[in-house]
Write an enzyme that holds these catalytic residues in place. Structure first.
Site, PDB file in Angstrom:
ATOM      1  N   THR A 157      10.661  -4.221  -0.817  1.00 39.68           N
ATOM      2  CA  THR A 157      10.994  -2.933  -0.614  1.00 39.68           C
ATOM      3  C   THR A 157      10.664  -2.667   1.118  1.00 39.68           C
ATOM      4  OG1 THR A 157      10.526  -2.175  -2.690  1.00 39.68           O
ATOM      5  CG2 THR A 157      10.466  -0.335  -0.930  1.00 39.68           C
TER       6      THR A 157
ATOM      7  N   GLN B 114      -0.396   3.201  -3.145  1.00 36.08           N
ATOM      8  CA  GLN B 114      -1.117   1.870  -2.410  1.00 36.08           C
ATOM      9  C   GLN B 114      -2.398   1.894  -1.921  1.00 36.08           C
ATOM     10  OE1 GLN B 114       1.190  -0.314  -2.828  1.00 36.08           O
ATOM     11  NE2 GLN B 114       2.907   1.246  -3.971  1.00 36.08           N
TER      12      GLN B 114
ATOM     13  N   LEU C  94       8.611   5.904  -3.333  1.00 36.53           N
ATOM     14  CA  LEU C  94       8.984   5.332  -4.228  1.00 36.53           C
ATOM     15  C   LEU C  94       7.946   3.974  -4.659  1.00 36.53           C
ATOM     16  CD1 LEU C  94      10.545   2.657  -2.801  1.00 36.53           C
ATOM     17  CD2 LEU C  94      12.577   4.133  -3.244  1.00 36.53           C
ATOM     18  N   GLU C  95       8.094   3.185  -5.847  1.00 43.08           N
ATOM     19  CA  GLU C  95       7.674   2.009  -6.051  1.00 43.08           C
ATOM     20  C   GLU C  95       5.986   2.095  -5.948  1.00 43.08           C
ATOM     21  OE1 GLU C  95       9.681  -1.408  -4.712  1.00 43.08           O
ATOM     22  OE2 GLU C  95      11.494  -0.321  -6.014  1.00 43.08           O
ATOM     23  N   GLY C  96       5.529   3.296  -6.224  1.00 45.58           N
ATOM     24  CA  GLY C  96       4.063   3.597  -5.813  1.00 45.58           C
ATOM     25  C   GLY C  96       3.876   4.328  -4.650  1.00 45.58           C
TER      26      GLY C  96
END
Lengths: 267, 377, 334
Positions: free
Chosen positions: B244, B367, B360-362
């Site tokens: 990503t 993070q 997105l994706e965390g």
């Protein structure tokens, strides 16, 4: 069916610049590509392979770097590739090039044990010299019939039916095999290579045919010295005239233009 | 460009860039405006086998190294982050199957990909995004089958997927340790696709909700073991976050290129604006950020390539890249000025596209929790 | 067969027939070749191939346009163009009469025939020339042609082998003055069509729809380029063309943008035109475009003062092409 496509590696003409000091081409850093009409020819050959079944061979004549362009053809579906290369061939004009190509084609056919290629395709013309001569001249050296400006080819029992776009007409011609067809515009676009075939093409072998491999070629009839035509001059296109310049507002420009048009009898 | 690549890889990346310039860069505008799915563009991407870039040789793929994969994703992101996301989403389920699935599941999935199929990786729910323990979708064992009920939100590729990766609770009392991953084919009775999200950016990607009403799947559709769903997802996410980030850096790089090209030809007060130090320094700062982020990606992928755990580095790369892409895209709009704010110029799209990568994706907050969490131990 | 320079004599122009009459380019070339022949004190001949009786009055016409001699091959197999039949007949004549040069129009037919013939005669051919000149120092013809998409103009010569051959573009020369008082010799050459000509047969032929309007014979052309800005603006050109009794054409960009059909593109890869008035609107004037333009009066409008189109313009208007069109239309409508 065995199809051979002649391809030429050309500099991207849009990128070629002229050194105005000495009227020479600046070739440094100019990317090389497969001549666009040759790409069409390869695409058409691969479509015929998909439709009728065929082995598609690509052949180029040029410096060793031209094997890159042949690999591009392999990446989009050609089965094997050969490069004719050697100092003896440098500077060949279209007649000399066609002479060499025709001997190379005969040699490859003999090595494959196929007698002759059923169909030889060339791009209609190259983007760097635009002569459109190598196809017909090669056909003459091979003593096979030619059809130029083709847009499509269908296979028949005895040969091919070629659709030709020339002189504002669409002609359908029947031609016997073996024959040579030059390809102009085709329906659709040449395909992209995909990841897997691109990777495979990078390690594919591209055998080189040197002058020694083509003993039938008389060295006095090829290369710069063996070419009947010589380039004796080169210049940048001239500025032709310096006319009247109108650069005021439209309020001034239009009456003057109307006056000129009236003077010359256009209005 | 900041990747050290073999000659072969350089040619592949050049091929992808050429394809993107001809088939995506101009074409994507229409779909960015309409929000329609760019079926023709995706078909061409699949013909180019851009859906197979992460596929190992074992499964008939190109077997590329992670640095080459990063460079290719950057090219895709540079052309259109939505298209890149659609392709990358496919690889999430693939990663889980390769690591935890049966040989048959993995092989079937590869065949699906080669046919140009798509998948989802549906973990997120309306009330459970980063907080996966709050999942409400359940899978009840019924003989040899499982019966799934629930709803998933923001499922990338939801409307186009042939198979869904669904995370559901097989043990409602065990929190994330009760989550199990299932393969749910789109044809399964009770598997429904909800409305498509009308997104701010990455509008060429397809995002929907999913509804499961008594969806019955055989036990052979379980991926890995019962209760291991969350752990599998987390282990897959390291690689996915770097992928990503590579897409995201493409957005930033495009922003820099657009801004630099504009600054070169735009003349104010008698000279191009790139002669103005205020603009020159902005461009320099954009470049510094991009190259820094790119090297984080390279570093994280190098660890992954060597089989070293890279959770921290993946989170750093994902988080930093998304933040600087947003900054760079915003600066690109600033440099292009009034035109930059116009939909006729490409930079405002980059700003919209970049934003989602902080989410997105965390989210970038998650993070930071991952990165900061190590100091609590 | 190789023919030496000293053994050759006479300049030939292939008279290409189209629908029973000679193409304009062939007469243009007769005029230009007449000057070459005079410069090197050689005879000028026209070569005509036609079906039985198909040559009719054409030999006399060729003489009126400058030929000293006309070789006429008539018979079955020559009614329509066939590469092998035509090549074989001209090669037979060339071997018999040993001309020093053969000049062919750079039409689609000419560019199919000329290389085949050149290879058969094992001689040199220069493609798509824009000019030719007799070089008295070398006693060869200098063939002038563009290369690299027109970025360079090169001179090619064929010093040792004969005949020297070239294809020359239409519209490079004015039509010569016709003089029906001129006298010349008509030589009938009965050459049966080569049996190998049957290897290629025309099954059917239709006029191509993509060919577009007949710009080649237009007297006035209003051409638009990138600088027109939009399809909507480009539409205004039709009104201007109507007011001037002309046709609308374009450079490459509008064709690529889909503002106009490809058949209306002028330039190296499009059509070559020869007009009385050519108005270039928002056309930068790349050599590819300019290569197709020949006009008594050229008016160019471009915002960029340094646009190369101004190098060929008689009237250079520095300004917005779109504004210019609107203003001129308004003026002409008054």
């Amino acid at each position: 069916m065995n199809i051979l496509v002649c391809v030429k590696q050309v500099p991207d003409t849009m990128e070629v610049k002229i050194d105005e000091e000495n009227n020479r081409l600046i070739r440094d850093g100019v990317p090389y590509t497969v001549n666009p009409f040759d790409s069409n020819a390869v695409e058409l050959a691969v479509r015929m392979k998909e439709r009728y079944g065929a082995c598609v061979t690509v052949l180029s004549m040029g410096p060793v770097q031209a094997s890159e362009s042949l690999r591009e053809c392999l990446a989009v579906g050609a089965d094997d590739a050969f490069l004719i290369s050697g100092r003896e061939f440098g500077g060949s004009d279209t007649l000399a090039t066609s002479r060499v190509l025709s001997e190379g084609i005969k040699k490859i056919a003999a090595n494959k044990g196929i007698g002759a290629f059923d169909l030889i395709l060339c791009g209609r013309q190259s983007s760097d010299s635009d002569t459109a001569q190598v196809g017909p001249e090669t056909a003459e050296f091979l003593a096979i019939p030619q059809v130029t400006y083709a847009t499509d080819i269908e296979k028949t029992d005895a040969g091919f039916i070629v659709t030709q776009a020339a002189d504002g007409r669409i002609n359908r011609l029947s031609v016997t095999a073996p024959c040579l067809v030059t390809i102009g515009k085709i329906a659709g676009f040449p395909r992209y290579s995909n990841m897997m075939s691109k990777i495979a093409s990078m390690s594919a072998a591209v055998p080189v045919l040197s002058a020694e491999d083509l003993p039938a070629v008389n060295p006095e009839t090829v290369g710069l010295l063996g070419s009947p035509t010589k380039m004796t001059g080169m210049q940048a296109p001239k500025k032709m005239k310096s006319g009247e310049i109108l650069d005021g507002g439209m309020g001034e420009i239009i009456p003057r233009v109307a006056e000129i048009l009236a003077d010359q009898g256009f209005i | 460009m900041g990747y050290i690549l073999s000659e072969e890889s350089q040619k592949l990346v050049a091929m992808v860039r050429d394809f993107c310039d001809k088939e995506i860069v101009k074409q994507c505008k229409e779909f960015d405006i309409s929000g329609a799915f760019p079926a023709e563009i995706m078909k061409k991407c699949n013909e180019m086998q851009l859906n197979l870039i992460e596929l190992p040789k074992k499964y008939g793929g190109p077997g590329l190294d992670w640095i080459t994969i990063a460079a290719i994703y950057e090219e895709l992101g540079r052309a259109d982050a939505g298209v890149a996301s659609t392709l990358a989403t496919n690889t999430m389920l693939m990663k889980v199957l390769f690591k935890f699935g049966t040989e048959e599941q993995a092989a079937n999935y590869c065949e699906l990909l080669k046919r140009g199929g798509y998948s989802t990786f549906a973990l997120t729910e309306a009330q459970a995004g980063s907080d996966a323990a709050n999942t409400l979708t359940v899978a009840d064992k019924d003989g040899d089958d499982y019966v799934l009920n629930g709803a998933k939100a923001f499922a990338s590729n939801g409307g186009i997927a042939d198979v869904h990766g669904i995370f559901a609770l097989t043990d409602k009392t065990a929190g994330t340790k009760g989550l199990t991953a299932f393969l749910v084919e789109k044809e399964r009775a009770g598997m429904k696709v909800g409305q498509e999200e009308n997104k701010m950016g990455i509008r060429l990607s397809n995002t929907t909700s999913l509804f499961l009403e008594n969806v019955r799947v055989p036990a052979s559709n379980v991926i890995g073991q019962e209760g291991k769903g969350f752990s599998m997802a987390m282990q897959t996410l390291d690689a996915q976050r770097i992928v990503t980030a590579a897409i995201t850096i493409g957005i930033a790089q495009r922003g820099l290129e657009e801004a630099a090209a504009y600054a070169k030809q735009r003349v104010t007060f008698g000279q191009p604006i790139n002669r103005n130090q205020a603009v020159q320094f902005m461009l320099a700062d954009m470049d510094i950020k991009i190259e820094t982020a790119r090297q984080m990606i390279v570093h994280a992928f190098t660890l992954l390539q060597n089989g070293t755990r890279c959770t921290r580095e993946a989170s750093i790369a994902k988080c930093y890249t998304a933040d600087i892409a947003m900054e760079v895209a915003t600066d690109a709009v600033q440099i292009v000025g009034g035109y930059g704010y116009s939909r006729d110029y490409p930079v405002e799209k980059l700003m919209r596209d970049a934003k989602v990568f902080q989410i997105l994706e965390g989210t970038n907050q998650i993070q930071r929790m991952i990165i900061g969490g190590q100091f609590l131990r | 067969m190789l023919v030496k320079k000293e053994d050759s004599n006479g300049i030939w122009v292939f008279a290409e027939l189209c629908g029973g009459s000679v193409r304009k380019v062939s007469f243009e070339l007769l005029g230009a070749a007449r000057r070459l022949a005079d410069a090197q004190s050689e005879k000028l001949a026209a070569v005509i191939l036609a079906g039985d009786g198909g040559a009719s009055e054409i030999p006399e016409e060729a003489i009126a346009f400058g030929a000293d001699e006309v070789y006429v091959v008539e018979g079955p197999g020559y009614e329509t163009y066939n590469t092998e039949a035509y090549c074989c007949a001209i090669a037979t004549l060339a071997e018999k009469y040993r001309p020093s040069a053969i000049i062919i129009g750079a039409t689609d037919l000419g560019r199919d025939l000329a290389p085949r013939l050149a290879a058969r005669l094992r001689t040199g051919l220069t493609a798509d020339c824009i000019d030719m000149a007799y070089n008295s120092e070398t006693a060869n013809i200098d063939w002038i042609c563009p290369a690299f998409g027109g970025k360079l103009i090169v001179t090619i010569s064929c010093p040792d082998s004969r005949p020297q051959m070239g294809t020359v573009r239409q519209g490079m020369y004015d039509l010569p003055r016709r003089s029906d008082a001129r006298r010349g010799r008509i030589i009938a050459e009965p050459i049966p069509a080569s049996p190998e000509s049957s290897l290629v047969r025309v099954l059917d032929t239709v006029v191509s729809a993509a060919e577009g309007p007949d710009l080649e014979s237009a007297q006035v052309i209003v051409a638009g380029g990138h600088g027109m800005g939009s399809a909507e603006n480009f539409e205004k050109l039709y009104r201007l063309a109507e007011l001037l009794g002309g046709k609308v054409a374009a450079s490459r960009a509008p064709v690529e943008f889909g503002w106009i059909d490809e058949g209306c593109m002028i330039g190296h890869s499009g059509k070559s035109v020869s007009t009385k008035l050519y108005i270039a609107l928002g056309i930068s004037g790349t050599i590819q475009h300019v290569a197709g333009v020949k006009s008594d009066l050229i008016i160019a409008v471009n915002k960029d003062r340094n646009a190369p189109i101004f190098d060929i313009a008689d009237i250079s208007v520095v300004g917005d092409a779109n504004e210019f069109v609107s203003a001129l239309v308004a003026r002409l409508e008054k």
